[in-house]
Design an enzyme around this catalytic site. Structure first.
Site, PDB file in Angstrom:
ATOM      1  N   GLY A  39       0.843  -1.203   0.000  1.00 15.36           N
ATOM      2  CA  GLY A  39       0.000   0.000   0.000  1.00 15.36           C
ATOM      3  C   GLY A  39       0.867   1.237   0.000  1.00 15.36           C
ATOM      4  O   GLY A  39       2.101   1.149   0.109  1.00 15.36           O
ATOM      5  N   LEU A  40       0.223   2.371  -0.113  1.00 13.40           N
ATOM      6  CA  LEU A  40       0.946   3.639  -0.171  1.00 13.40           C
ATOM      7  C   LEU A  40       1.709   3.913   1.122  1.00 13.40           C
ATOM      8  O   LEU A  40       1.359   3.373   2.187  1.00 13.40           O
ATOM      9  CB  LEU A  40      -0.048   4.786  -0.392  1.00 13.40           C
ATOM     10  CG  LEU A  40      -0.843   4.790  -1.704  1.00 13.40           C
ATOM     11  CD1 LEU A  40      -1.845   5.942  -1.692  1.00 13.40           C
ATOM     12  CD2 LEU A  40       0.086   4.895  -2.908  1.00 13.40           C
ATOM     13  N   SER A  41       2.696   4.778   1.015  1.00 17.62           N
ATOM     14  CA  SER A  41       3.395   5.241   2.219  1.00 17.62           C
ATOM     15  C   SER A  41       2.376   5.958   3.107  1.00 17.62           C
ATOM     16  O   SER A  41       1.630   6.807   2.630  1.00 17.62           O
ATOM     17  CB  SER A  41       4.517   6.210   1.810  1.00 17.62           C
ATOM     18  OG  SER A  41       5.197   6.672   2.941  1.00 17.62           O
ATOM     19  N   GLY A  42       2.324   5.575   4.365  1.00 18.97           N
ATOM     20  CA  GLY A  42       1.379   6.214   5.281  1.00 18.97           C
ATOM     21  C   GLY A  42       0.013   5.540   5.326  1.00 18.97           C
ATOM     22  O   GLY A  42      -0.870   5.973   6.073  1.00 18.97           O
ATOM     23  N   ALA A  43      -0.162   4.465   4.566  1.00 18.57           N
ATOM     24  CA  ALA A  43      -1.470   3.778   4.559  1.00 18.57           C
ATOM     25  C   ALA A  43      -1.700   3.004   5.857  1.00 18.57           C
ATOM     26  O   ALA A  43      -2.851   2.761   6.239  1.00 18.57           O
ATOM     27  CB  ALA A  43      -1.579   2.841   3.357  1.00 18.57           C
ATOM     28  N   GLY A  44      -0.595   2.587   6.509  1.00 21.38           N
ATOM     29  CA  GLY A  44      -0.739   1.874   7.788  1.00 21.38           C
ATOM     30  C   GLY A  44      -0.120   0.481   7.806  1.00 21.38           C
ATOM     31  O   GLY A  44      -0.362  -0.282   8.736  1.00 21.38           O
ATOM     32  N   THR A  46       3.024  -0.716   8.317  1.00 26.60           N
ATOM     33  CA  THR A  46       3.905  -1.034   9.451  1.00 26.60           C
ATOM     34  C   THR A  46       3.115  -1.051  10.759  1.00 26.60           C
ATOM     35  O   THR A  46       3.314  -1.940  11.604  1.00 26.60           O
ATOM     36  CB  THR A  46       5.045   0.008   9.532  1.00 26.60           C
ATOM     37  OG1 THR A  46       5.746  -0.016   8.283  1.00 26.60           O
ATOM     38  CG2 THR A  46       6.008  -0.299  10.658  1.00 26.60           C
ATOM     39  N   SER A 113       5.799  -1.895  -2.373  1.00 26.93           N
ATOM     40  CA  SER A 113       5.737  -2.905  -3.448  1.00 26.93           C
ATOM     41  C   SER A 113       4.668  -2.532  -4.483  1.00 26.93           C
ATOM     42  O   SER A 113       3.634  -3.193  -4.564  1.00 26.93           O
ATOM     43  CB  SER A 113       5.520  -4.309  -2.883  1.00 26.93           C
ATOM     44  OG  SER A 113       4.605  -4.358  -1.807  1.00 26.93           O
TER      45      SER A 113
HETATM   46  S1  ADX Z   1       9.234   0.015  -2.439  1.00 25.08           S
HETATM   47  O1  ADX Z   1       8.553   0.775  -3.502  1.00 25.08           O
HETATM   48  O2  ADX Z   1      10.582  -0.398  -2.828  1.00 25.08           O
HETATM   49  O3  ADX Z   1       8.429  -1.126  -1.967  1.00 25.08           O
HETATM   50  P1  ADX Z   1       9.723   0.684   0.301  1.00 25.08           P
HETATM   51  O4  ADX Z   1       8.525   0.214   1.005  1.00 25.08           O
HETATM   52  O5  ADX Z   1      10.951  -0.172   0.372  1.00 25.08           O
HETATM   53  O6  ADX Z   1       9.362   1.039  -1.220  1.00 25.08           O
HETATM   54  O7  ADX Z   1      10.136   2.116   0.868  1.00 25.08           O
HETATM   55  C1  ADX Z   1       9.169   3.109   0.963  1.00 25.08           C
HETATM   56  C2  ADX Z   1       9.548   4.151   2.009  1.00 25.08           C
HETATM   57  O8  ADX Z   1      10.633   4.932   1.541  1.00 25.08           O
HETATM   58  C3  ADX Z   1       8.398   5.110   2.239  1.00 25.08           C
HETATM   59  O9  ADX Z   1       7.584   4.709   3.310  1.00 25.08           O
HETATM   60  C4  ADX Z   1       9.088   6.421   2.524  1.00 25.08           C
HETATM   61  O10 ADX Z   1       9.374   6.510   3.904  1.00 25.08           O
HETATM   62  C5  ADX Z   1      10.405   6.309   1.798  1.00 25.08           C
HETATM   63  N1  ADX Z   1      10.501   7.009   0.486  1.00 25.08           N
HETATM   64  C6  ADX Z   1      11.484   7.876   0.156  1.00 25.08           C
HETATM   65  N2  ADX Z   1      11.347   8.266  -1.111  1.00 25.08           N
HETATM   66  C7  ADX Z   1      10.261   7.652  -1.623  1.00 25.08           C
HETATM   67  C8  ADX Z   1       9.607   7.657  -2.909  1.00 25.08           C
HETATM   68  N3  ADX Z   1      10.089   8.365  -3.916  1.00 25.08           N
HETATM   69  N4  ADX Z   1       8.494   6.904  -3.066  1.00 25.08           N
HETATM   70  C9  ADX Z   1       8.025   6.180  -2.043  1.00 25.08           C
HETATM   71  N5  ADX Z   1       8.581   6.118  -0.814  1.00 25.08           N
HETATM   72  C10 ADX Z   1       9.705   6.853  -0.597  1.00 25.08           C
END
Ligand code: ADX
Length: 211
Positions: A39-44, A46, A113
């Site tokens: 899910g998106l960063s900040g979606a919850g 972790t 992911s």
């Molecule tokens: S993934 O796309 O390779 O699965 P992953 O989960 O390891 O990403 O890392 C995401 C984390 O990196 C986010 O929660 C955020 O804290 C940080 N981050 C820094 N730059 C980016 C970016 N450009 N896009 C998304 N996350 C980023």
């Protein structure tokens, strides 16, 4: 039985502790599983994983966490956020998850992911050894930006962070996740409960902790 070396009192051809032979008198190892929070960063992701983990430990499982932010400080140090680097990151996480799964652990992966095909490859690796349970932790970009736990969305909207998932980089929603949690509807404890209930339904854990 034609080969009586496995009968009581028989002599095993395999040395004690061999991972290739059956260990007489011991139960078959419990198959492991990987819970893959996407899910998106900040979606919850972790937050929910950290609530589910102790619940699994209380049920006697060995728990290992593979969190994108943490993995990127060790195993994936130096990788960026291009599609190629994200795929490499997820391939590494998938591989490690499959190894732990093979040893009967409950692996909790929390990583954006963003690519369906890459998640499918991770699923394939894990499925060789145990169950892969994809958990789509859903929240809109607007909601994640409102939460902006790490202050990254603000920077992304200002263009200070490039290729930011959901803002200037794609997120491909899972087509058929085992579990879908809308974290705009459910708070973290409710979300963790949904995960445990589904794991119980799948026969991977007991719903309640046994006394
Ligand atoms: S993934 O796309 O390779 O699965 P992953 O989960 O390891 O990403 O890392 C995401 C984390 O990196 C986010 O929660 C955020 O804290 C940080 N981050 C820094 N730059 C980016 C970016 N450009 N896009 C998304 N996350 C980023």
């Amino acid at each position: 039985m034609s080969n009586d070396s496995w009968s009581p009192g028989g002599t095993s051809r395999f040395p004690q502790g061999s991972s290739t032979g059956p260990l007489r008198g011991q139960a078959a190892p419990r198959p492991g599983f990987t819970l893959w929070f996407t899910g998106l960063s900040g979606a919850g992701k972790t937050t929910i994983a950290e609530l589910v983990g102790p619940e699994l430990e209380e049920r006697g499982l060995t728990v290992e966490y593979l969190d994108g932010d943490v993995v990127r400080t060790h195993l994936s140090k130096g990788l960026g956020f291009s599609k190629e680097d994200r795929d490499t990151n997820i391939a590494r996480i998938g591989w490690v998850a499959s190894r732990w799964t093979r040893h009967g652990a409950a692996v909790l992966v929390s990583a954006i992911s963003p690519y369906e095909e890459t998640r499918q490859k991770a699923r394939g690796l894990v499925a060789e050894h145990g169950s892969f349970v994809e958990v789509f932790v859903a929240a809109s970009v607007e909601e994640c930006a409102r939460r902006d736990v790490k202050g990254l969305y603000e920077k992304a909207f200002r263009g200070e962070i490039k290729e930011f998932t959901g803002v200037s980089d794609p997120y491909e929603e899972p087509s058929s996740p085992e579990i879908l949690i809308d974290t705009e509807e459910h708070d973290p404890p409710e979300s963790a409960r949904i995960v445990i209930e589904k794991l119980a339904e799948l026969g991977l854990v007991t719903e309640e902790v046994r006394a």
